[in-house]
Motif scaffolding. Structure first.
Motif, PDB file in Angstrom:
ATOM      1  N   SER A 556       0.822  -1.209   0.000  1.00  0.00           N
ATOM      2  CA  SER A 556       0.000   0.000   0.000  1.00  0.00           C
ATOM      3  C   SER A 556       0.857   1.261   0.000  1.00  0.00           C
ATOM      4  CB  SER A 556      -0.942  -0.003   1.212  1.00  0.00           C
ATOM      5  OG  SER A 556      -1.892  -1.044   1.098  1.00  0.00           O
ATOM      6  N   ALA A 557       1.994   1.216   0.689  1.00  0.00           N
ATOM      7  CA  ALA A 557       2.892   2.371   0.697  1.00  0.00           C
ATOM      8  C   ALA A 557       3.422   2.638  -0.709  1.00  0.00           C
ATOM      9  CB  ALA A 557       4.042   2.134   1.665  1.00  0.00           C
ATOM     10  N   ILE A 558       3.788   1.586  -1.424  1.00  0.00           N
ATOM     11  CA  ILE A 558       4.285   1.757  -2.795  1.00  0.00           C
ATOM     12  C   ILE A 558       3.180   2.299  -3.691  1.00  0.00           C
ATOM     13  CG2 ILE A 558       5.093   0.517  -4.836  1.00  0.00           C
ATOM     14  CD1 ILE A 558       6.600  -1.357  -2.944  1.00  0.00           C
ATOM     15  N   ASN A 559       1.991   1.741  -3.562  1.00  0.00           N
ATOM     16  CA  ASN A 559       0.889   2.182  -4.409  1.00  0.00           C
ATOM     17  C   ASN A 559       0.464   3.618  -4.106  1.00  0.00           C
ATOM     18  OD1 ASN A 559       0.708  -0.292  -5.750  1.00  0.00           O
ATOM     19  ND2 ASN A 559      -0.712  -1.140  -4.241  1.00  0.00           N
ATOM     20  N   THR A 560       0.613   4.044  -2.838  1.00  0.00           N
ATOM     21  CA  THR A 560       0.168   5.379  -2.446  1.00  0.00           C
ATOM     22  C   THR A 560       1.238   6.434  -2.666  1.00  0.00           C
ATOM     23  OG1 THR A 560      -1.273   4.410  -0.760  1.00  0.00           O
ATOM     24  CG2 THR A 560      -0.770   6.760  -0.554  1.00  0.00           C
ATOM     25  N   PHE A 561       2.476   6.116  -2.289  1.00  0.00           N
ATOM     26  CA  PHE A 561       3.538   7.131  -2.311  1.00  0.00           C
ATOM     27  C   PHE A 561       4.583   6.899  -3.398  1.00  0.00           C
ATOM     28  CE2 PHE A 561       2.169   6.629   2.171  1.00  0.00           C
ATOM     29  CZ  PHE A 561       1.568   7.872   2.337  1.00  0.00           C
ATOM     30  N   GLY A 562       4.478   5.783  -4.123  1.00  0.00           N
ATOM     31  CA  GLY A 562       5.465   5.480  -5.140  1.00  0.00           C
ATOM     32  C   GLY A 562       5.307   6.357  -6.368  1.00  0.00           C
ATOM     33  N   ALA A 563       6.160   6.098  -7.348  1.00  0.00           N
ATOM     34  CA  ALA A 563       6.119   6.867  -8.585  1.00  0.00           C
ATOM     35  C   ALA A 563       4.781   6.682  -9.278  1.00  0.00           C
ATOM     36  CB  ALA A 563       7.261   6.419  -9.503  1.00  0.00           C
ATOM     37  N   LYS A 564       4.323   7.751  -9.927  1.00  0.00           N
ATOM     38  CA  LYS A 564       3.058   7.706 -10.622  1.00  0.00           C
ATOM     39  C   LYS A 564       3.137   6.723 -11.786  1.00  0.00           C
ATOM     40  CE  LYS A 564      -0.401  10.627 -12.901  1.00  0.00           C
ATOM     41  NZ  LYS A 564      -0.728  11.988 -13.371  1.00  0.00           N
ATOM     42  N   PRO A 565       2.175   5.794 -11.894  1.00  0.00           N
ATOM     43  CA  PRO A 565       2.233   4.809 -12.978  1.00  0.00           C
ATOM     44  C   PRO A 565       2.037   5.457 -14.336  1.00  0.00           C
ATOM     45  CG  PRO A 565       0.129   4.662 -11.828  1.00  0.00           C
ATOM     46  CD  PRO A 565       0.992   5.609 -11.048  1.00  0.00           C
ATOM     47  N   SER A 566       2.589   4.815 -15.348  1.00  0.00           N
ATOM     48  CA  SER A 566       2.428   5.305 -16.715  1.00  0.00           C
ATOM     49  C   SER A 566       0.997   5.065 -17.184  1.00  0.00           C
ATOM     50  CB  SER A 566       3.399   4.582 -17.642  1.00  0.00           C
ATOM     51  OG  SER A 566       3.082   3.189 -17.708  1.00  0.00           O
ATOM     52  N   GLU A 567       0.674   5.627 -18.345  1.00  0.00           N
ATOM     53  CA  GLU A 567      -0.681   5.448 -18.879  1.00  0.00           C
ATOM     54  C   GLU A 567      -0.979   3.982 -19.136  1.00  0.00           C
ATOM     55  OE1 GLU A 567      -1.288   7.857 -22.288  1.00  0.00           O
ATOM     56  OE2 GLU A 567      -1.025   9.760 -21.217  1.00  0.00           O
ATOM     57  N   ASP A 568       0.016   3.231 -19.602  1.00  0.00           N
ATOM     58  CA  ASP A 568      -0.181   1.809 -19.841  1.00  0.00           C
ATOM     59  C   ASP A 568      -0.494   1.073 -18.541  1.00  0.00           C
ATOM     60  OD1 ASP A 568       0.183   2.015 -22.526  1.00  0.00           O
ATOM     61  OD2 ASP A 568       2.312   1.439 -22.499  1.00  0.00           O
ATOM     62  N   GLU A 569       0.233   1.422 -17.469  1.00  0.00           N
ATOM     63  CA  GLU A 569       0.026   0.752 -16.188  1.00  0.00           C
ATOM     64  C   GLU A 569      -1.318   1.124 -15.587  1.00  0.00           C
ATOM     65  OE1 GLU A 569       4.447   0.112 -14.332  1.00  0.00           O
ATOM     66  OE2 GLU A 569       3.617   2.132 -14.319  1.00  0.00           O
ATOM     67  N   GLU A 570      -1.773   2.364 -15.779  1.00  0.00           N
ATOM     68  CA  GLU A 570      -3.068   2.768 -15.241  1.00  0.00           C
ATOM     69  C   GLU A 570      -4.206   2.003 -15.907  1.00  0.00           C
ATOM     70  OE1 GLU A 570      -3.199   6.974 -15.762  1.00  0.00           O
ATOM     71  OE2 GLU A 570      -2.323   7.390 -13.794  1.00  0.00           O
ATOM     72  N   ALA A 571      -3.992   1.569 -17.134  1.00  0.00           N
ATOM     73  CA  ALA A 571      -5.031   0.831 -17.851  1.00  0.00           C
ATOM     74  C   ALA A 571      -5.099  -0.632 -17.428  1.00  0.00           C
ATOM     75  CB  ALA A 571      -4.782   0.918 -19.363  1.00  0.00           C
ATOM     76  N   LEU A 572      -4.129  -1.090 -16.648  1.00  0.00           N
ATOM     77  CA  LEU A 572      -4.089  -2.494 -16.259  1.00  0.00           C
ATOM     78  C   LEU A 572      -4.997  -2.761 -15.066  1.00  0.00           C
ATOM     79  CD1 LEU A 572      -0.245  -3.159 -16.387  1.00  0.00           C
ATOM     80  CD2 LEU A 572      -1.942  -3.814 -18.086  1.00  0.00           C
ATOM     81  N   PRO A 573      -5.554  -3.975 -14.971  1.00  0.00           N
ATOM     82  CA  PRO A 573      -6.280  -4.348 -13.767  1.00  0.00           C
ATOM     83  C   PRO A 573      -5.323  -4.501 -12.602  1.00  0.00           C
ATOM     84  CG  PRO A 573      -6.054  -6.228 -15.240  1.00  0.00           C
ATOM     85  CD  PRO A 573      -5.552  -5.030 -15.987  1.00  0.00           C
ATOM     86  N   SER A 574      -5.850  -4.420 -11.372  1.00  0.00           N
ATOM     87  CA  SER A 574      -4.985  -4.482 -10.189  1.00  0.00           C
ATOM     88  C   SER A 574      -4.213  -5.791 -10.123  1.00  0.00           C
ATOM     89  CB  SER A 574      -5.824  -4.308  -8.918  1.00  0.00           C
ATOM     90  OG  SER A 574      -6.807  -5.327  -8.831  1.00  0.00           O
ATOM     91  N   ASP A 575      -4.771  -6.865 -10.706  1.00  0.00           N
ATOM     92  CA  ASP A 575      -4.093  -8.155 -10.694  1.00  0.00           C
ATOM     93  C   ASP A 575      -2.768  -8.107 -11.434  1.00  0.00           C
ATOM     94  OD1 ASP A 575      -7.129  -8.343 -10.919  1.00  0.00           O
ATOM     95  OD2 ASP A 575      -6.650 -10.292 -10.040  1.00  0.00           O
ATOM     96  N   MET A 576      -2.593  -7.129 -12.328  1.00  0.00           N
ATOM     97  CA  MET A 576      -1.376  -7.042 -13.127  1.00  0.00           C
ATOM     98  C   MET A 576      -0.484  -5.891 -12.690  1.00  0.00           C
ATOM     99  SD  MET A 576      -2.602  -7.907 -17.004  1.00  0.00           S
ATOM    100  CE  MET A 576      -0.922  -7.731 -17.635  1.00  0.00           C
ATOM    101  N   SER A 577      -0.751  -5.268 -11.549  1.00  0.00           N
ATOM    102  CA  SER A 577       0.118  -4.207 -11.075  1.00  0.00           C
ATOM    103  C   SER A 577       1.483  -4.792 -10.739  1.00  0.00           C
ATOM    104  CB  SER A 577      -0.476  -3.544  -9.825  1.00  0.00           C
ATOM    105  OG  SER A 577      -0.444  -4.438  -8.732  1.00  0.00           O
ATOM    106  N   SER A 578       2.491  -3.933 -10.745  1.00  0.00           N
ATOM    107  CA  SER A 578       3.852  -4.404 -10.491  1.00  0.00           C
ATOM    108  C   SER A 578       3.955  -5.101  -9.141  1.00  0.00           C
ATOM    109  CB  SER A 578       4.821  -3.219 -10.549  1.00  0.00           C
ATOM    110  OG  SER A 578       4.844  -2.635 -11.836  1.00  0.00           O
ATOM    111  N   VAL A 579       3.374  -4.504  -8.103  1.00  0.00           N
ATOM    112  CA  VAL A 579       3.456  -5.078  -6.762  1.00  0.00           C
ATOM    113  C   VAL A 579       2.766  -6.440  -6.723  1.00  0.00           C
ATOM    114  CG1 VAL A 579       2.759  -4.767  -4.356  1.00  0.00           C
ATOM    115  CG2 VAL A 579       3.626  -2.826  -5.651  1.00  0.00           C
ATOM    116  N   SER A 580       1.593  -6.534  -7.361  1.00  0.00           N
ATOM    117  CA  SER A 580       0.857  -7.799  -7.363  1.00  0.00           C
ATOM    118  C   SER A 580       1.625  -8.884  -8.104  1.00  0.00           C
ATOM    119  CB  SER A 580      -0.515  -7.585  -7.995  1.00  0.00           C
ATOM    120  OG  SER A 580      -1.258  -8.787  -8.003  1.00  0.00           O
ATOM    121  N   LEU A 581       2.233  -8.528  -9.233  1.00  0.00           N
ATOM    122  CA  LEU A 581       3.000  -9.509 -10.004  1.00  0.00           C
ATOM    123  C   LEU A 581       4.209 -10.001  -9.214  1.00  0.00           C
ATOM    124  CD1 LEU A 581       2.878  -7.878 -13.543  1.00  0.00           C
ATOM    125  CD2 LEU A 581       1.806 -10.030 -12.869  1.00  0.00           C
TER     126      LEU A 581
END
Length: 606
Positions: A556-581
């Protein structure tokens, strides 16, 4: 049976990128898909699922992981490959889901059940699974097409497979998944060999699971464990615990009650929404989905009903003949399957949560109310419902993906069936492998003291099963009281959560500022946490809750305070987020480490 099973090429022409690949619709094509799903991705996910059940006590479905890797395999087929990848993930998820059922065999060992011939156990589990696959498919026209439930993981897999033609997306996803697997493999081996890591009970799989679920689940699990640990002196003073016993010997009963109380609220709301949805959706209304593939066999309702009938009878017969189950208990268990599969399916479709362990416990309680006193009979009868709700839920989840992609319904069902056949065998093999390599898994933790309980093999699901079953023969007044206390806590907490979060003013406050977001987080994590999350701390050792909670906080800290995701990453479902993978990779890597150590241990004693 329709003889036109395969077609030589897709309707849109040959989309293969490389001519050496078997043509779509050919026997070679379907053999390739089945082999990859059954022999590669399925066992990989199954080893992970079995390991998670033995070590932690829950498992993460393998659809997303199999969808990503399946997309890599079928990339050479272009856009048409999305159907092949869907069939691969359907098969792989079936193998993996059945291998997760190995915890039932562990429960048999804990309870001292006489060893059952492997072929009888495989036949029983396979009969249940094939019945459940049919029941799950039978309900999909209602849940998937008529009600149009979301099935979040199914939607995520559909999005993954739609992105099949994007090589950049695939490379990024696979690299992060395999990066996590490498770290998990190293951590699992290091924790077993380095005393400094063993001393802190490092568990990369538990940490990875926390990365997947986030702080709103991880923190309540840790807080719940701390609360139960703090209450140990009180439990001892009132006679619910003896000195030296682990807190979870009582806490798991309260935790079970919390789950049942929360489920009572949620299921009431789900059924109300279901009635409202069925009455408000116009006949024939659908979302924009592709037309179903014409390649392959046509679905047949009469054949499906005959399938369900045959395997329902086979389930009853094998239960009566192999395990001496009274006929009326087996018939009642099969009846519960038809009820709970649709109830659990609605829950899975709306929340992505399939309460299979609650279904097991409810079955035991209902059988007890019918006069059942033998825990062995209770275990084998409740196995029918436990396996069925898991398999049928996978079928509905997978079919939601197939419906969105337009994959052939009958063909997808057949791929699930072949996965279940192999998975039933592998479930028995996985149980034997892990319990032979790690004899500590054979020890009944429900009768251990806190100092004796293994830290890295908490087996919370098995603990839950055996604890509920032992109450049939050794009922204690405080056990019922503990469940009722938990029931009240779970019901009241979930009712208040639903009441607060349904208020429009509260929703606007949460969205209005960072303060609102913070208040909502504190509500979920500390003040009124979900009983499903906080109850986890009652099933496992405190150190397990710590690693789980730590993973959630970091995610949650990474998702809240980490670098802003790119447009491609924002289009991904949460199951495919970097942290989840990465989290999924850590779990898979730790499982592979345990497998490697287990095989090495087996070879050393053979």
């Amino acid at each position: 049976m329709n003889s036109t099973v395969f077609s030589a090429a897709p309707e849109g022409g040959d989309t293969r990128r490389w001519a050496w690949l078997p043509p779509v619709g050919s026997w070679g094509y379907y053999t390739l898909l089945a082999a990859i799903g059954m022999l590669v991705l399925g066992p990989l996910g199954g080893i992970t699922a079995a390991f998670m059940n033995f070590s932690i006590g829950f498992f993460v479905g393998g659809q997303v992981l199999a969808g990503i890797l399946g997309s890599v395999v079928t990339y050479g087929y272009g856009a048409e490959g999305k159907h092949g990848a869907n069939y691969i993930q359907t098969t792989a998820a079936s193998v993996a889901g059945m291998m997760a059922m190995s915890s039932l065999i562990q429960a048999m060992v804990w309870m001292g059940m006489p060893q059952v011939p492997a072929w009888q156990l495989i036949s029983y589990m396979l009969s249940i699974a094939l019945m459940a696959a049919g029941v799950g498919m039978m309900y999909t026209p209602i849940l998937v097409e008529r009600m149009q439930l979301t099935f979040p993981s199914g939607l995520a897999v559909a999005n993954i497979l739609r992105a099949l033609t994007d090589p950049v997306l695939l490379r990024r996803s696979v690299s992060r998944l395999f990066g996590g697997m490498g770290a998990g493999l190293f951590g699992g081996l290091a924790a077993a060999k380095l005393p400094v890591l063993a001393a802190i009970d490092l568990s990369t799989s538990t940490f990875g699971a926390g990365l997947i679920v986030g702080a709103r689940v991880g923190v309540p699990a840790l807080v719940g464990g701390l609360v139960f640990w703090t209450l140990m002196p009180y439990f001892i003073s009132i006679g619910w615990l003896h000195q030296g016993e682990p807190f979870r010997k009582v806490a798991f009963l309260i935790a079970l009650g919390m789950i049942l109380g929360a489920a009572a609220v949620d299921l009431s709301l789900i059924l109300w929404r279901t009635v409202k949805r069925l009455s408000s959706v116009p006949e024939g209304e659908k979302v924009d989905v592709p037309e179903e593939q014409r390649t392959g066999p046509k679905a047949s309702t009469p054949r499906l009903l005959a399938w369900v009938g045959f395997w329902s009878v086979a389930t009853v017969v094998t239960g009566v003949q192999f395990f001496g189950e009274p006929l009326h208990y087996m018939i009642f268990a099969v009846f519960l399957v038809f009820v709970l599969v649709i109830v659990n399916g609605i829950s899975l479709g709306l929340t992505d949560s399939n309460p299979i362990s609650s279904a097991f416990v409810v079955t035991v309680l209902l059988l007890a109310s019918m006069g059942l006193k033998d825990p062995m009979l209770g275990l084998m009868a409740a196995t029918v419902v436990f396996v069925s709700t898991s398999v049928a839920g996978d079928m509905q989840q997978d079919r939601s993906t197939g419906w969105r992609l337009g994959s052939n319904r009958a063909l997808q069902f057949r791929f699930q069936v072949v996965g279940l056949v192999l998975g039933s065998v592998f479930a028995v093999v996985a149980a034997e492998l892990f319990m032979t390599a790690y004899p500590v898994l054979k020890l009944d933790q429900t009768v251990m003291s806190a100092s004796e309980a293994p830290a890295q093999w908490t087996s919370a699901m098995t603990y839950k099963f055996v604890g509920a079953l032992r109450s049939l023969t050794d009922p204690k007044p405080h056990q019922t009281t503990a469940i009722l206390v938990g029931l009240g806590i779970g019901f009241a907490t979930e009712f208040l959560r639903k009441l607060i979060k349904s208020r429009v003013a509260y929703q606007e406050f949460v969205l209005s500022s960072k303060i609102g977001f913070g208040v909502d987080f504190c509500l979920d994590a500390l003040l009124l946490p979900s009983p499903y999350a906080s109850s986890f701390g009652g099933f496992v050792n405190l150190i397990t809750s710590f690693w789980f909670g730590l993973g959630g906080v970091i995610a949650s800290a990474i998702n809240t305070f980490g670098a802003k995701p790119s447009e491609d990453e924002e289009a991904l479902p949460s199951d495919m987020s970097s942290v989840s993978l990465v989290g999924g990779g850590l779990i898979a890597g730790d499982a592979l480490a345990a497998l490697g150590l287990g095989v090495a241990g087996l070879l050393s004693v053979v």
